[in-house]
Structures are given as structure tokens and as C-alpha cells.
Motif scaffolding. Structure first.
Motif, PDB file in Angstrom:
ATOM      1  N   MET A 131     115.982  46.156  42.418  1.00 37.24           N
ATOM      2  CA  MET A 131     116.914  46.979  41.642  1.00 37.24           C
ATOM      3  C   MET A 131     117.035  48.379  42.222  1.00 37.24           C
ATOM      4  SD  MET A 131     116.501  45.972  37.605  1.00 37.24           S
ATOM      5  CE  MET A 131     114.707  46.088  37.492  1.00 37.24           C
ATOM      6  N   GLY A 132     115.914  48.951  42.660  1.00 33.55           N
ATOM      7  CA  GLY A 132     115.943  50.308  43.196  1.00 33.55           C
ATOM      8  C   GLY A 132     116.738  50.414  44.483  1.00 33.55           C
ATOM      9  N   ILE A 133     116.547  49.455  45.384  1.00 33.59           N
ATOM     10  CA  ILE A 133     117.297  49.471  46.636  1.00 33.59           C
ATOM     11  C   ILE A 133     118.774  49.188  46.383  1.00 33.59           C
ATOM     12  CG2 ILE A 133     117.598  48.254  48.836  1.00 33.59           C
ATOM     13  CD1 ILE A 133     114.540  47.954  48.893  1.00 33.59           C
ATOM     14  N   SER A 134     119.050  48.259  45.479  1.00 33.57           N
ATOM     15  CA  SER A 134     120.446  47.990  45.120  1.00 33.57           C
ATOM     16  C   SER A 134     121.094  49.230  44.522  1.00 33.57           C
ATOM     17  CB  SER A 134     120.512  46.828  44.125  1.00 33.57           C
ATOM     18  OG  SER A 134     119.989  45.638  44.687  1.00 33.57           O
ATOM     19  N   ALA A 135     120.343  49.953  43.687  1.00 36.31           N
ATOM     20  CA  ALA A 135     120.862  51.182  43.086  1.00 36.31           C
ATOM     21  C   ALA A 135     121.216  52.212  44.153  1.00 36.31           C
ATOM     22  CB  ALA A 135     119.840  51.757  42.107  1.00 36.31           C
ATOM     23  N   TYR A 136     120.395  52.303  45.198  1.00 39.41           N
ATOM     24  CA  TYR A 136     120.661  53.248  46.293  1.00 39.41           C
ATOM     25  C   TYR A 136     122.027  52.970  46.922  1.00 39.41           C
ATOM     26  CZ  TYR A 136     120.448  55.192  51.013  1.00 39.41           C
ATOM     27  OH  TYR A 136     120.746  55.864  52.188  1.00 39.41           O
ATOM     28  N   HIS A 137     122.292  51.710  47.221  1.00 44.00           N
ATOM     29  CA  HIS A 137     123.559  51.363  47.871  1.00 44.00           C
ATOM     30  C   HIS A 137     124.743  51.472  46.905  1.00 44.00           C
ATOM     31  CE1 HIS A 137     122.021  50.110  51.798  1.00 44.00           C
ATOM     32  NE2 HIS A 137     120.978  49.614  51.151  1.00 44.00           N
ATOM     33  N   LEU A 138     124.514  51.177  45.638  1.00 46.01           N
ATOM     34  CA  LEU A 138     125.585  51.315  44.657  1.00 46.01           C
ATOM     35  C   LEU A 138     125.963  52.781  44.460  1.00 46.01           C
ATOM     36  CD1 LEU A 138     124.473  48.649  42.014  1.00 46.01           C
ATOM     37  CD2 LEU A 138     126.366  48.473  43.655  1.00 46.01           C
ATOM     38  N   LEU A 139     124.975  53.653  44.506  1.00 50.22           N
ATOM     39  CA  LEU A 139     125.262  55.084  44.404  1.00 50.22           C
ATOM     40  C   LEU A 139     126.111  55.566  45.577  1.00 50.22           C
ATOM     41  CD1 LEU A 139     121.784  56.387  43.184  1.00 50.22           C
ATOM     42  CD2 LEU A 139     123.957  56.696  41.971  1.00 50.22           C
ATOM     43  N   LYS A 140     125.924  54.931  46.731  1.00 47.18           N
ATOM     44  CA  LYS A 140     126.695  55.289  47.924  1.00 47.18           C
ATOM     45  C   LYS A 140     127.986  54.480  48.040  1.00 47.18           C
ATOM     46  CE  LYS A 140     123.054  57.152  50.871  1.00 47.18           C
ATOM     47  NZ  LYS A 140     123.762  58.413  51.095  1.00 47.18           N
ATOM     48  N   ASN A 141     128.206  53.619  47.034  1.00 43.32           N
ATOM     49  CA  ASN A 141     129.412  52.792  47.013  1.00 43.32           C
ATOM     50  C   ASN A 141     129.500  51.888  48.243  1.00 43.32           C
ATOM     51  OD1 ASN A 141     131.700  52.040  45.515  1.00 43.32           O
ATOM     52  ND2 ASN A 141     133.054  53.268  46.812  1.00 43.32           N
ATOM     53  N   GLN A 142     128.356  51.320  48.642  1.00 44.18           N
ATOM     54  CA  GLN A 142     128.269  50.464  49.811  1.00 44.18           C
ATOM     55  C   GLN A 142     128.013  49.017  49.383  1.00 44.18           C
ATOM     56  OE1 GLN A 142     126.219  53.686  52.915  1.00 44.18           O
ATOM     57  NE2 GLN A 142     124.941  52.253  51.789  1.00 44.18           N
ATOM     58  N   GLU A 143     128.793  48.092  49.922  1.00 43.74           N
ATOM     59  CA  GLU A 143     128.616  46.661  49.640  1.00 43.74           C
ATOM     60  C   GLU A 143     128.423  46.443  48.124  1.00 43.74           C
ATOM     61  OE1 GLU A 143     128.868  44.162  51.607  1.00 43.74           O
ATOM     62  OE2 GLU A 143     128.605  44.932  53.649  1.00 43.74           O
ATOM     63  N   VAL A 144     129.367  46.954  47.361  1.00 48.96           N
ATOM     64  CA  VAL A 144     129.222  46.986  45.904  1.00 48.96           C
ATOM     65  C   VAL A 144     129.031  45.589  45.321  1.00 48.96           C
ATOM     66  CG1 VAL A 144     130.382  47.564  43.735  1.00 48.96           C
ATOM     67  CG2 VAL A 144     130.453  49.156  45.665  1.00 48.96           C
ATOM     68  N   ASP A 145     129.834  44.630  45.766  1.00 54.84           N
ATOM     69  CA  ASP A 145     129.735  43.281  45.203  1.00 54.84           C
ATOM     70  C   ASP A 145     128.363  42.670  45.465  1.00 54.84           C
ATOM     71  OD1 ASP A 145     130.876  40.801  44.024  1.00 54.84           O
ATOM     72  OD2 ASP A 145     130.564  40.048  46.056  1.00 54.84           O
ATOM     73  N   LEU A 146     127.875  42.795  46.692  1.00 57.80           N
ATOM     74  CA  LEU A 146     126.576  42.207  47.052  1.00 57.80           C
ATOM     75  C   LEU A 146     125.451  42.840  46.251  1.00 57.80           C
ATOM     76  CD1 LEU A 146     125.319  41.337  50.607  1.00 57.80           C
ATOM     77  CD2 LEU A 146     123.850  42.602  49.050  1.00 57.80           C
ATOM     78  N   PHE A 147     125.439  44.156  46.170  1.00 62.00           N
ATOM     79  CA  PHE A 147     124.300  44.809  45.525  1.00 62.00           C
ATOM     80  C   PHE A 147     124.394  44.769  44.001  1.00 62.00           C
ATOM     81  CE2 PHE A 147     123.759  46.609  49.817  1.00 62.00           C
ATOM     82  CZ  PHE A 147     122.433  46.254  50.003  1.00 62.00           C
ATOM     83  N   LYS A 148     125.590  44.603  43.457  1.00 66.20           N
ATOM     84  CA  LYS A 148     125.679  44.343  42.017  1.00 66.20           C
ATOM     85  C   LYS A 148     125.051  42.984  41.691  1.00 66.20           C
ATOM     86  CE  LYS A 148     129.295  44.919  39.481  1.00 66.20           C
ATOM     87  NZ  LYS A 148     130.705  44.880  39.027  1.00 66.20           N
ATOM     88  N   ARG A 149     125.310  42.005  42.533  1.00 65.11           N
ATOM     89  CA  ARG A 149     124.725  40.679  42.336  1.00 65.11           C
ATOM     90  C   ARG A 149     123.203  40.726  42.511  1.00 65.11           C
ATOM     91  NH1 ARG A 149     128.724  36.348  43.054  1.00 65.11           N
ATOM     92  NH2 ARG A 149     130.757  37.271  43.505  1.00 65.11           N
ATOM     93  N   ALA A 150     122.747  41.476  43.515  1.00 63.83           N
ATOM     94  CA  ALA A 150     121.303  41.610  43.736  1.00 63.83           C
ATOM     95  C   ALA A 150     120.635  42.311  42.563  1.00 63.83           C
ATOM     96  CB  ALA A 150     121.043  42.375  45.034  1.00 63.83           C
ATOM     97  N   PHE A 151     121.287  43.358  42.066  1.00 66.83           N
ATOM     98  CA  PHE A 151     120.744  44.092  40.919  1.00 66.83           C
ATOM     99  C   PHE A 151     120.645  43.161  39.710  1.00 66.83           C
ATOM    100  CE2 PHE A 151     120.501  46.898  37.345  1.00 66.83           C
ATOM    101  CZ  PHE A 151     119.865  48.051  37.804  1.00 66.83           C
ATOM    102  N   LYS A 152     121.648  42.315  39.533  1.00 70.73           N
ATOM    103  CA  LYS A 152     121.638  41.393  38.391  1.00 70.73           C
ATOM    104  C   LYS A 152     120.469  40.415  38.479  1.00 70.73           C
ATOM    105  CE  LYS A 152     124.659  38.285  35.788  1.00 70.73           C
ATOM    106  NZ  LYS A 152     126.018  37.698  35.696  1.00 70.73           N
ATOM    107  N   ILE A 153     120.210  39.895  39.680  1.00 72.41           N
ATOM    108  CA  ILE A 153     119.065  38.998  39.867  1.00 72.41           C
ATOM    109  C   ILE A 153     117.766  39.742  39.573  1.00 72.41           C
ATOM    110  CG2 ILE A 153     117.761  37.682  41.588  1.00 72.41           C
ATOM    111  CD1 ILE A 153     120.465  37.077  42.954  1.00 72.41           C
ATOM    112  N   GLY A 154     117.647  40.963  40.113  1.00 67.87           N
ATOM    113  CA  GLY A 154     116.447  41.763  39.873  1.00 67.87           C
ATOM    114  C   GLY A 154     116.263  42.109  38.411  1.00 67.87           C
ATOM    115  N   ALA A 155     117.366  42.403  37.714  1.00 68.03           N
ATOM    116  CA  ALA A 155     117.280  42.786  36.303  1.00 68.03           C
ATOM    117  C   ALA A 155     116.821  41.615  35.442  1.00 68.03           C
ATOM    118  CB  ALA A 155     118.631  43.302  35.823  1.00 68.03           C
ATOM    119  N   ALA A 156     117.387  40.429  35.687  1.00 66.34           N
ATOM    120  CA  ALA A 156     116.992  39.248  34.913  1.00 66.34           C
ATOM    121  C   ALA A 156     115.526  38.896  35.172  1.00 66.34           C
ATOM    122  CB  ALA A 156     117.898  38.069  35.268  1.00 66.34           C
TER     123      ALA A 156
END
Length: 437
Positions: free
Chosen positions: A197-222
């Protein structure tokens, strides 16, 4: 400073450093396996890129963690020779099983996973990372069974000056071992979930590969929601087992000096070891400690003053470590609930403050799990095997103070270099974008 203190410091530093890598291996292996399984089921290349991205970070952590664990075996034979001689028949068996079964399982199929891309079927490749994940957890099982025996020795008899097996299954199946294993691996799952979640958050804050890291964050959150709740429940059960088997540790964990029936729990305590009391006791919840420890509001909590001074563990470090660990564990549950809610409602990207919080929260589960290890090991003192063998009687008579000092300095320097390499590599590759496929 005598050899016992130096040997304890050396083992503590090497064990704590090694334990930085273990929990991420436990958690991230399963998360990578989940990512690749979704790829196999959906054939969505986003999950393949996600798998390779987090898989690379897993391999960095695994490789450096492997190196740091080897030295602990040598310390048992060198610094703790009398301990090894006394308990070798019991302590050696789980470690031998771990090496011959679990380590070979995870290392063999890790090789398949690393070199098997496009050489084996997608299903076989995904199966290999699942076997790696199970292997790492089975490895933890046998190591923790050995450690649990040190915490609560069962299934043995002392014969000819050595502890020997009389009931192998009593050692393997005792509640202390099972709860310790479950508590440790679920804590590792929390580390893995917050890492993703933390690494995904880093890339989401930078608006990088948003779709991929939103999906990764969702897996990490669950995964994190499940893990944080599991740690909380299992930790409560584990504390109850500690109350039954290690009353001195429980008393130190809660800084209880005088035995009390229906003992309250104070939210704010400042221990005063010198005067064998608490300098501050505020915000008490009536009978709560008895309820938590024994699930009985009228149960008696035995105080430290009821034990000889030389049988008591260090109180302040045990108490502070335990309270901080519990506080962080509570925070993780709240963060996991919020993370899961935000990602399910698809409002995560609008919560920049929360993304920043999750990024900076990456180290917190590491701190919590290290504090838990301190509670387990320092809280057991002065026993290396609780109630059976004192730590002061377990060191080698052949190793000199100067030899321990030199090796301690060498380990500190070597591990500092390894730690710097690990942080550098993880940060470097975590910041990079996932490779195209």
C-alpha cells in the motif's frame, strides 16, 4: 562488561537485524502469489507487470535476509555452546526439519519462479510462487516451534545433564507454539500489506501508472484488513497463553508489582523499577487486565513482588515495548479499515493526505514486529529456557570477551553495510515504474 552481556547484545542485534527481512518475506510472498494468480485467471497484463514489479522487491528482500540468518546458527555453537549442548536434542530437531523441508522447498521453487518465465506454463509458474510462500511460512513454523519451547518447555526429560525428547508432538502442538506462529506470520502479513500500500501510494501521489497501483493498493488493503484484525485477535489469545505459562513476563508487560484480584488496566503507567512500583498510574479501567489475561473479571494477576528479584525480567523495556506494539497494532486496524473503505468507494485518489500517511507508515509495522520480538525475548529473562536454564549459565566457556567484542564490531559493520544496500535497492526499484510486457 562480561561475556554473557556481550553475547546477549551480539545475538540481540543480529536477530533483530535478521528479523527486519523475515516479516516482509512472509507477507510479500503471498501478495505476489495473489497478484500472479489474478493474472493467470484474467490474462490481464497489468497484473503480470504488477507481479514482476513487486516480485523484484521480494527477491531483493529474500536474498539479503538469507545472508543475515546464517550467522545466528554459528552464534548458537560459539557464544551459546553450553545452551546448545543442554538442549541440542530438542532445539536442533525443528531447525533440522526447517532446513531440510521448508528451506529446500522455498529455495527450489524460487529458482523455478525466477528462471521459469515463458519456460513453464503460466499455471505452473504461479504454483511455484505459491509453494515459495508456503515454504517461507513453514520455515517460520519450525523456527517458532523451537523458540516456543524456550518460552514454555514441554515434552522433555533431563537425563545425563541434557534435555531430551520424550514427546515430540507435545512440543509441536503445544498452544504456545501454535499461537506464537500465528501471531508472527499474521504480523508479517501486515508488514507486506503496508509495504504494498505504501509503495502504491507513492506512485499514486505522483500520478504514475494509476490503474496498476490502484489495483495493487486494493489487493494490499484487502489483505491488510484481514491481517490486522487477525493479529489483534491472535495477539489477545497469545497474551492469555503468556499469562498462564509466563506470569513474570505478563507482570512486566503490564508493570504489575502487587498481586491483585480483578486487576484494573491503567492506560497511562510510568514504571519505577528502582522502587518496585509505578511512578504514575492514571485512567484505570476496572478489572480489565484480569479480563484480558484470563477472560475472568475476578482472576488474580500475580505481581512482580511475589517473585524473587533474580527471577524478574527487565520491566521498563518490556512494558514500553509491549504498550507501543499494542498501540501500533490498534493504529494498523484503523488504517486498514480506512484504506479498504477508500479504495472500495473509489475515492482514494482524492485523499492525498491519506496516501501520504500510508507512504510514511511503511516502517511502522517493522517497528511493531521488532518490539514484539523484544517483548518475547527480554520478557523471558533471566531464563534462556523459561524455568529450566538461566541465560547466565548458557554461554560458552571457550569464547573470550575480546573475541566477542571483535566479532560484535565486525557484525555491526557488516550488517550496517547490508542494511544500507537493502534500503538503497528497495528504494531504487520501488521508485521505478513497472516494466512493459
Amino acid at each position: 562488561m562480561d561475556a554473557v552481556i556481550l553475547a546477549r547484545w551480539q545475538f540481540a542485534l543480529t536477530a533483530l537485524f535478521h528479523f527486519i527481512f523475515v516479516p516482509l518475506t512472509l507477507g510479500l510472498s503471498f501478495l505476489v502469489a495473489i497478484m500472479e494468480t489474478i493474472y493467470v485467471k484474467t490474462n490481464n497484463p497489468t497484473y503480470l507487470r504488477m507481479t514482476k514489479f513487486f516480485g523484484k522487491l521480494f527477491l531483493i528482500n529474500f536474498a539479503l535476509g538469507l545472508v543475515t540468518g546464517i550467522t545466528l546458527e554459528f552464534e548458537f555453537g560459539m557464544n551459546w555452546a553450553r545452551y546448545s549442548k543442554f538442549v541440542g536434542d530438542i532445539f536442533g530437531a525443528p531447525l533440522a526439519i526447517e532446513a531440510t523441508l521448508a528451506f529446500f522447498l522455498e529455495s527450489t521453487f524460487l529458482g523455478v519462479w525466477i528462471f521459469g518465465w515463458k519456460k513453464v506454463s503460466k499455471k505452473m509458474h504461479a504454483l511455484s510462487i505459491w509453494l515459495v510462500a508456503f515454504g517461507t511460512n513453514i520455515s517460520a513454523l519450525w523456527i517458532l516451534i523451537a523458540n516456543a519451547w524456550m518460552q514454555h518447555p514441554v515434552g522433555y526429560v533431563v537425563r545425563n545433564g541434557r534435555a531430551e525428547f520424550v514427546d515430540f508432538w507435545a512440543v509441536v502442538t503445544q498452544p504456545y507454539a501454535i499461537l506464537k506462529f500465528l501471531h508472527t506470520i499474521t504480523a508479517g502479513y501486515v508488514v507486506g500489506a503496508f509495504f504494498v500500500m505504501g509503495i502504491s501510494a507513492y506512485h499514486l501521489l505522483k500520478n504514475q501508472e494509476v490503474d496498476l497501483f490502484k489495483r495493487a493498493f486494493k489487493i494490499g488493503a484487502a489483505f491488510g484488513l484481514f491481517a490486522t484484525i487477525a493479529v489483534f485477535i491472535i495477539g489477545d489469545l497469545h497474551a492469555g497463553e503468556v499469562a498462564k505459562t509466563q506470569p513474570t513476563k505478563l507482570a512486566a508487560m503490564e508493570s504489575v508489582w502487587t498481586s491483585q484480584k480483578g486487576a484494573p488496566m491503567y492506560l497511562l503507567i510510568i514504571p519505577d523499577e528502582k522502587h518496585q512500583k509505578n511512578a504514575v498510574e492514571l485512567f484505570g479501567i476496572p478489572k480489565m487486565l484480569s479480563i484480558i489475561a484470563y477472560h475472568n473479571a475476578n482472576a488474580t494477576i500475580k505481581g512482580l513482588k511475589d517473585f524473587p528479584k533474580n527471577d524478574r525480567p527487565p520491566v521498563t523495556i518490556t512494558f514500553v515495548s509491549f504498550r507501543t506494539m499494542v498501540g501500533l497494532g490498534t493504529l494498523f486496524v484503523l488504517l486498514a479499515i480506512i484504506a479498504y473503505y477508500y479504495i472500495r468507494k473509489d475515492i482514494l485518489l482524492n485523499k492525498k493526505w491519506f496516501l501520504k500517511l500510508m507512504l510514511f507508515a511503511i516502517p511502522l509495522p517493522y517497528i511493531a514486529i521488532e518490539l514484539g520480538w523484544i517483548v518475547a525475548e527480554v520478557g523471558r529473562q533471566p531464563w534462556i529456557v523459561y524455568g529450566l536454564m538461566r541465560t547466565a549459565d548458557a554461554t560458552s566457556t571457550a569464547v573470550t570477551v575480546s573475541q566477542i567484542i571483535m566479532s560484535l564490531i565486525g557484525f555491526v559493520l557488516f550488517y550496517s553495510i547490508l542494511g544500507a544496500i537493502d534500503i538503497y535497492l528497495l528504494v531504487k526499484y520501488a521508485k521505478q515504474l513497472p516494466e512493459k510486457v
